[in-house]
Design a protein around this motif. Structure first.
Motif, PDB file in Angstrom:
ATOM      1  N   THR A  30       0.451  -1.204   0.319  1.00 22.26           N
ATOM      2  CA  THR A  30       0.057   0.171   0.231  1.00 22.26           C
ATOM      3  C   THR A  30       0.406   1.510   0.294  1.00 22.26           C
ATOM      4  O   THR A  30       2.414   0.991   0.338  1.00 22.26           O
ATOM      5  CB  THR A  30      -1.250  -0.270   1.191  1.00 22.26           C
ATOM      6  OG1 THR A  30      -0.042  -0.326   2.714  1.00 22.26           O
ATOM      7  CG2 THR A  30      -2.231  -1.027   0.820  1.00 22.26           C
ATOM      8  N   SER A  68      -4.483  -1.318   2.951  1.00 24.08           N
ATOM      9  CA  SER A  68      -5.573  -0.669   2.368  1.00 24.08           C
ATOM     10  C   SER A  68      -7.262  -0.452   2.501  1.00 24.08           C
ATOM     11  O   SER A  68      -8.132  -1.135   3.676  1.00 24.08           O
ATOM     12  CB  SER A  68      -5.489  -1.830   0.792  1.00 24.08           C
ATOM     13  OG  SER A  68      -6.722  -0.893   0.061  1.00 24.08           O
ATOM     14  N   GLY A  90      -5.639   3.363  -2.298  1.00 24.05           N
ATOM     15  CA  GLY A  90      -7.292   3.558  -2.160  1.00 24.05           C
ATOM     16  C   GLY A  90      -8.263   4.965  -3.015  1.00 24.05           C
ATOM     17  O   GLY A  90      -7.439   5.002  -4.069  1.00 24.05           O
TER      18      GLY A  90
END
Length: 256
Positions: free
Chosen positions: A190, A196, A222
């Motif tokens: 991430t 995430s 995201g």
């Protein structure tokens, strides 16, 4: 590549010819995936990718295809503002995020060269289609599109949505890719710290590389990456939050 690849071919030819065509299609697709796996798999000690990770080979002396896919991945890293990357947190090169989509794209070219126009290729849940599921000689001017299902990450026996794929489908999307941690665990790096926002992301696009890369990028980046991807590439997205909330663009909201 640690996954299952399936091919569905719609044919209106004589039975024996259809069998011969199908065998040729299976052979060519199987060879493409096998050869790429021999080069890029990090589960094979003797692969070129594994030799790069161990430092036995440098990128400057790697194969032309390795360099080409690294360059493509680097461009995607810039385009997604770092949400998609070919470097693992430890700095090792890992092109698994793009090589499967590349294999599917190459398979599509080979199927076209064989004269096959109506087929559906599924590689580990990522789907690429051509034509329609009906025979090529039906005579319909507007054939039915393919319909792909998206599995519920909380219950792998159920679907949370379907999406119509093909040139005749609304939007003309021919590719659908799904990424996330529901099936393979936390394997996507991430952006920033923490997990995430999304457990699973599906992206429909007009080509499989775009769909596959952006599905991974949105999991990593995201909601900001989701918004940017829709605006920049015009893709359709269905994102499943960790608590079961859904974010869907119009193409998925209107899906059957």
């Amino acid at each position: 590549m640690g996954t299952v690849v399936s091919l569905t071919v719609a044919s209106g030819t004589a039975a024996q010819t259809a069998v011969d065509e199908l065998q040729s299609a299976v052979d060519v697709v199987g060879e493409i995936f096998t050869q790429l796996d021999l080069t890029f798999s990090l589960y094979r000690e003797g692969s070129e990718a594994s030799r790069l990770v161990r430092g036995e080979l440098t990128l400057a002396y790697a194969s032309e295809l390795m360099q080409e896919l690294y360059a493509a991945a680097s461009e995607w890293r810039v385009d997604t503002e770092g949400a998609f990357t070919a470097e693992r947190p430890d700095g090792a090169l890992d092109l698994s995020g793009i090589v499967k989509a590349h294999a599917m794209r190459e398979a599509a070219l080979s199927l076209g060269a064989l004269g096959l126009q109506n087929w559906c290729l599924n590689a580990g849940g990522d789907v690429l289609v051509s034509g329609s599921p009906g025979p090529a000689d039906t005579g319909f001017e507007d054939p039915n599109p393919w319909q792909a299902g998206i599995v519920d990450p909380f219950d792998r026996q159920k679907l949370i949505s379907t999406y119509r794929l093909g040139a005749s489908a609304e939007g003309g999307m021919t590719a659908l890719a799904t990424s996330g941690s529901a099936e393979r665990g936390e394997h996507i790096w991430t952006v920033g710290s923490g997990r995430s926002d999304f457990l699973q992301v599906s992206v429909a696009a007009q080509d499989i590389v775009t769909a596959d890369v952006l599905a991974t990028a949105i999991v990593a980046g995201g909601t900001q990456t989701l918004d940017r991807s829709v605006e920049k590439w015009g893709v359709e997205v269905l994102a499943v939050g960790r608590t079961g909330t859904l974010l869907a663009t119009p193409g998925f909201r209107n899906a059957p």
